[in-house]
Design a protein around this motif. Structure first.
Motif, PDB file in Angstrom:
ATOM      1  N   VAL A  63       0.871  -1.168   0.000  1.00  0.00           N
ATOM      2  CA  VAL A  63       0.000   0.000   0.000  1.00  0.00           C
ATOM      3  C   VAL A  63       0.908   1.219   0.000  1.00  0.00           C
ATOM      4  CG1 VAL A  63      -1.780   1.235   1.276  1.00  0.00           C
ATOM      5  CG2 VAL A  63      -1.736  -1.257   1.284  1.00  0.00           C
ATOM      6  N   PRO A  64       0.705   2.149  -0.919  1.00  0.00           N
ATOM      7  CA  PRO A  64       1.583   3.320  -0.953  1.00  0.00           C
ATOM      8  C   PRO A  64       1.422   4.169   0.303  1.00  0.00           C
ATOM      9  CG  PRO A  64      -0.130   3.481  -2.627  1.00  0.00           C
ATOM     10  CD  PRO A  64      -0.265   2.151  -1.983  1.00  0.00           C
ATOM     11  N   ASP A  65       2.523   4.708   0.739  1.00  0.00           N
ATOM     12  CA  ASP A  65       2.541   5.547   1.923  1.00  0.00           C
ATOM     13  C   ASP A  65       1.939   6.907   1.572  1.00  0.00           C
ATOM     14  OD1 ASP A  65       3.038   6.485   4.442  1.00  0.00           O
ATOM     15  OD2 ASP A  65       5.186   6.821   4.126  1.00  0.00           O
ATOM     16  N   PRO A  66       0.931   7.387   2.313  1.00  0.00           N
ATOM     17  CA  PRO A  66       0.313   8.676   1.963  1.00  0.00           C
ATOM     18  C   PRO A  66       1.294   9.839   2.082  1.00  0.00           C
ATOM     19  CG  PRO A  66      -0.740   7.724   3.908  1.00  0.00           C
ATOM     20  CD  PRO A  66       0.276   6.753   3.420  1.00  0.00           C
ATOM     21  N   LYS A  67       2.250   9.755   2.963  1.00  0.00           N
ATOM     22  CA  LYS A  67       3.242  10.822   3.111  1.00  0.00           C
ATOM     23  C   LYS A  67       4.175  10.868   1.912  1.00  0.00           C
ATOM     24  CE  LYS A  67       3.219  10.534   8.120  1.00  0.00           C
ATOM     25  NZ  LYS A  67       4.006  10.187   9.305  1.00  0.00           N
ATOM     26  N   ALA A  68       4.425   9.712   1.300  1.00  0.00           N
ATOM     27  CA  ALA A  68       5.339   9.664   0.163  1.00  0.00           C
ATOM     28  C   ALA A  68       4.696  10.227  -1.096  1.00  0.00           C
ATOM     29  CB  ALA A  68       5.785   8.239  -0.085  1.00  0.00           C
ATOM     30  N   GLU A  69       3.358  10.282  -1.191  1.00  0.00           N
ATOM     31  CA  GLU A  69       2.676  10.784  -2.374  1.00  0.00           C
ATOM     32  C   GLU A  69       2.773  12.295  -2.490  1.00  0.00           C
ATOM     33  OE1 GLU A  69      -1.313   9.368  -2.473  1.00  0.00           O
ATOM     34  OE2 GLU A  69      -0.703   7.267  -2.557  1.00  0.00           O
ATOM     35  N   GLN A  70       2.867  13.003  -1.376  1.00  0.00           N
ATOM     36  CA  GLN A  70       2.946  14.447  -1.413  1.00  0.00           C
ATOM     37  C   GLN A  70       4.332  14.865  -1.873  1.00  0.00           C
ATOM     38  OE1 GLN A  70       2.053  15.596   2.556  1.00  0.00           O
ATOM     39  NE2 GLN A  70      -0.101  14.995   2.436  1.00  0.00           N
ATOM     40  N   PRO A  71       4.410  15.728  -2.889  1.00  0.00           N
ATOM     41  CA  PRO A  71       5.728  16.173  -3.347  1.00  0.00           C
ATOM     42  C   PRO A  71       6.383  17.046  -2.277  1.00  0.00           C
ATOM     43  CG  PRO A  71       4.014  17.387  -4.475  1.00  0.00           C
ATOM     44  CD  PRO A  71       3.339  16.325  -3.654  1.00  0.00           C
ATOM     45  N   GLU A  72       7.652  16.825  -2.090  1.00  0.00           N
ATOM     46  CA  GLU A  72       8.391  17.618  -1.111  1.00  0.00           C
ATOM     47  C   GLU A  72       8.718  18.971  -1.714  1.00  0.00           C
ATOM     48  OE1 GLU A  72      11.792  15.543   0.286  1.00  0.00           O
ATOM     49  OE2 GLU A  72      10.675  13.746   0.769  1.00  0.00           O
ATOM     50  N   PRO A  73       8.664  20.036  -0.942  1.00  0.00           N
ATOM     51  CA  PRO A  73       9.016  21.355  -1.490  1.00  0.00           C
ATOM     52  C   PRO A  73      10.503  21.377  -1.828  1.00  0.00           C
ATOM     53  CG  PRO A  73       8.615  21.485   0.871  1.00  0.00           C
ATOM     54  CD  PRO A  73       8.267  20.094   0.444  1.00  0.00           C
ATOM     55  N   GLU A  74      10.774  21.877  -3.037  1.00  0.00           N
ATOM     56  CA  GLU A  74      12.162  21.924  -3.490  1.00  0.00           C
ATOM     57  C   GLU A  74      12.828  23.158  -2.898  1.00  0.00           C
ATOM     58  OE1 GLU A  74      12.309  21.764  -7.699  1.00  0.00           O
ATOM     59  OE2 GLU A  74      11.101  19.952  -7.815  1.00  0.00           O
TER      60      GLU A  74
END
Length: 89
Positions: A63-74
């Protein structure tokens, strides 16, 4: 041995006569060794079959991690941030 059945006493007489025919100088595992080996082989086979059945029931999809789906601010570069400030002024 008064309480032995007729079939048990007959089996014992055959085993005793077979034991007398065996050469005294040879050491072999005998019937007991074969029975133990066969029982161990059956136990290993049963365990492997059970393990295979249990492994087929396992769902390996992650199951994909919901935190990993959000793009990190560059992180902003000095050039990019400088250009953005100049355009806003």
């Amino acid at each position: 041995m008064p309480d032995m059945s007729a079939s048990a006493s007959l089996a014992m007489t055959h085993l005793v006569s077979f034991a007398k025919e065996v050469d005294e100088d040879k050491v072999t595992p005998g019937v007991l060794g074969f029975i133990v080996f066969a029982a161990m082989a059956l136990a290993v086979w049963a365990l492997m079959k059970s393990m295979s059945r249990h492994m087929n029931r396992v769902d390996f999809t992650q199951v994909p991690d919901p935190k990993a789906e959000q793009p990190e601010p560059e992180p902003a570069d000095a050039e990019t941030s400088g250009q953005g400030k100049q355009q806003q002024s």
